[in-house]
Motif scaffolding. Structure first.
Motif, PDB file in Angstrom:
ATOM      1  N   ALA A   1     -16.638 -22.792  32.613  1.00 48.49           N
ATOM      2  CA  ALA A   1     -16.457 -23.115  33.946  1.00 48.49           C
ATOM      3  C   ALA A   1     -16.017 -24.495  33.784  1.00 48.49           C
ATOM      4  O   ALA A   1     -16.546 -25.427  33.839  1.00 48.49           O
ATOM      5  N   ASN A   2     -14.618 -24.556  34.119  1.00 41.18           N
ATOM      6  CA  ASN A   2     -13.952 -26.130  33.969  1.00 41.18           C
ATOM      7  C   ASN A   2     -14.183 -26.689  35.710  1.00 41.18           C
ATOM      8  O   ASN A   2     -13.098 -26.693  36.331  1.00 41.18           O
ATOM      9  N   ASP A   3     -15.102 -27.362  35.463  1.00 37.83           N
ATOM     10  CA  ASP A   3     -15.419 -28.030  36.878  1.00 37.83           C
ATOM     11  C   ASP A   3     -15.355 -29.421  36.635  1.00 37.83           C
ATOM     12  O   ASP A   3     -15.885 -30.564  37.314  1.00 37.83           O
ATOM     13  N   LEU A   4     -14.680 -30.031  35.337  1.00 43.24           N
ATOM     14  CA  LEU A   4     -14.454 -31.298  35.076  1.00 43.24           C
ATOM     15  C   LEU A   4     -13.769 -32.045  36.026  1.00 43.24           C
ATOM     16  O   LEU A   4     -12.525 -31.678  36.741  1.00 43.24           O
ATOM     17  N   LYS A   5     -14.147 -33.233  36.274  1.00 42.82           N
ATOM     18  CA  LYS A   5     -13.343 -34.267  37.011  1.00 42.82           C
ATOM     19  C   LYS A   5     -13.010 -35.551  36.200  1.00 42.82           C
ATOM     20  O   LYS A   5     -13.702 -36.324  35.606  1.00 42.82           O
ATOM     21  N   VAL A   6     -11.823 -35.743  36.037  1.00 39.00           N
ATOM     22  CA  VAL A   6     -11.048 -36.696  35.067  1.00 39.00           C
ATOM     23  C   VAL A   6     -10.692 -37.998  36.179  1.00 39.00           C
ATOM     24  O   VAL A   6      -9.999 -37.713  36.924  1.00 39.00           O
ATOM     25  N   GLN A   7     -11.364 -39.064  35.726  1.00 37.32           N
ATOM     26  CA  GLN A   7     -10.889 -40.218  36.311  1.00 37.32           C
ATOM     27  C   GLN A   7     -10.185 -41.369  35.401  1.00 37.32           C
ATOM     28  O   GLN A   7     -10.950 -41.788  34.516  1.00 37.32           O
ATOM     29  N   LEU A   8      -9.263 -41.974  35.776  1.00 38.08           N
ATOM     30  CA  LEU A   8      -8.273 -42.844  35.085  1.00 38.08           C
ATOM     31  C   LEU A   8      -9.031 -44.326  35.513  1.00 38.08           C
ATOM     32  O   LEU A   8      -9.365 -44.373  36.328  1.00 38.08           O
ATOM     33  N   PRO A   9      -9.073 -45.210  34.474  1.00 31.47           N
ATOM     34  CA  PRO A   9      -9.419 -46.630  34.612  1.00 31.47           C
ATOM     35  C   PRO A   9      -8.442 -46.942  35.458  1.00 31.47           C
ATOM     36  O   PRO A   9      -7.314 -46.835  35.535  1.00 31.47           O
TER      37      PRO A   9
ATOM     38  N   MET B   1      -3.786 -36.545  33.735  1.00 29.60           N
ATOM     39  CA  MET B   1      -5.608 -36.110  33.804  1.00 29.60           C
ATOM     40  C   MET B   1      -5.749 -34.618  33.637  1.00 29.60           C
ATOM     41  O   MET B   1      -6.668 -34.142  32.967  1.00 29.60           O
ATOM     42  N   ALA B   2      -4.738 -33.780  34.090  1.00 29.02           N
ATOM     43  CA  ALA B   2      -4.662 -32.357  33.792  1.00 29.02           C
ATOM     44  C   ALA B   2      -4.648 -31.965  32.397  1.00 29.02           C
ATOM     45  O   ALA B   2      -5.255 -31.042  32.199  1.00 29.02           O
ATOM     46  N   ARG B   3      -3.945 -32.813  31.641  1.00 27.70           N
ATOM     47  CA  ARG B   3      -3.876 -32.510  30.155  1.00 27.70           C
ATOM     48  C   ARG B   3      -5.217 -32.732  29.349  1.00 27.70           C
ATOM     49  O   ARG B   3      -5.531 -32.136  28.766  1.00 27.70           O
ATOM     50  N   LEU B   4      -5.929 -33.962  29.959  1.00 28.14           N
ATOM     51  CA  LEU B   4      -7.178 -34.123  29.557  1.00 28.14           C
ATOM     52  C   LEU B   4      -8.118 -33.280  29.637  1.00 28.14           C
ATOM     53  O   LEU B   4      -9.134 -32.594  29.002  1.00 28.14           O
ATOM     54  N   LYS B   5      -8.204 -32.625  30.956  1.00 26.47           N
ATOM     55  CA  LYS B   5      -8.923 -31.639  31.466  1.00 26.47           C
ATOM     56  C   LYS B   5      -8.793 -30.275  30.658  1.00 26.47           C
ATOM     57  O   LYS B   5      -9.814 -29.529  30.355  1.00 26.47           O
ATOM     58  N   LEU B   6      -7.537 -29.880  30.687  1.00 26.54           N
ATOM     59  CA  LEU B   6      -7.199 -28.526  29.697  1.00 26.54           C
ATOM     60  C   LEU B   6      -7.603 -28.901  28.344  1.00 26.54           C
ATOM     61  O   LEU B   6      -8.028 -27.836  27.665  1.00 26.54           O
ATOM     62  N   ALA B   7      -7.385 -29.908  27.633  1.00 28.17           N
ATOM     63  CA  ALA B   7      -7.861 -30.280  26.329  1.00 28.17           C
ATOM     64  C   ALA B   7      -9.490 -29.958  26.119  1.00 28.17           C
ATOM     65  O   ALA B   7      -9.867 -29.323  25.211  1.00 28.17           O
ATOM     66  N   ALA B   8     -10.237 -30.491  27.032  1.00 25.86           N
ATOM     67  CA  ALA B   8     -11.612 -30.457  26.990  1.00 25.86           C
ATOM     68  C   ALA B   8     -11.944 -29.007  27.246  1.00 25.86           C
ATOM     69  O   ALA B   8     -12.969 -28.372  26.343  1.00 25.86           O
ATOM     70  N   GLU B   9     -11.291 -27.983  28.080  1.00 26.66           N
ATOM     71  CA  GLU B   9     -11.537 -26.540  28.346  1.00 26.66           C
ATOM     72  C   GLU B   9     -11.313 -25.896  26.961  1.00 26.66           C
ATOM     73  O   GLU B   9     -12.023 -25.135  26.418  1.00 26.66           O
ATOM     74  N   ARG B  10     -10.089 -26.028  26.387  1.00 26.45           N
ATOM     75  CA  ARG B  10      -9.803 -25.503  25.282  1.00 26.45           C
ATOM     76  C   ARG B  10     -10.712 -26.052  24.066  1.00 26.45           C
ATOM     77  O   ARG B  10     -11.104 -25.226  23.328  1.00 26.45           O
TER      78      ARG B  10
END
Length: 74
Positions: A22-30, A1-10
């Motif tokens: 402002a990286n306020d993303l919440k990543v939810q796995l299926p 999850m953190a990897r996807l969040k970091l990729a979106a931020e970059r």
């Protein structure tokens, strides 16, 4: 999850004109969330079956879904 969040931020930082993200993303796995025991079992399986990681050199701790790895490898 953190990897996807970091990729979106970059990816956002690479957009021309972006000055602040402002990286306020919440990543939810299926699927249903896994408890610490399930995560620990999966990590133990990977560590035990990976020939590139010497047996007993890497230890994993799982707490509230967060994984911490400790050890030394070459």
């Amino acid at each position: 999850m953190a990897r996807l969040k970091l990729a979106a931020e970059r990816a956002a930082e690479r957009v021309y004109g972006v000055k602040v993200v402002a990286n306020d993303l919440k990543v939810q796995l299926p699927g249903k969330p896994r408890d610490d025991g399930e995560i620990a079992t999966a990590i133990a399986d990977v560590l035990d079956n990976n020939v590139q990681i010497p047996q007993g050199q890497v230890r994993a701790k799982v707490e509230d879904g967060w994984v911490t790895l400790e050890g030394t490898v070459t």
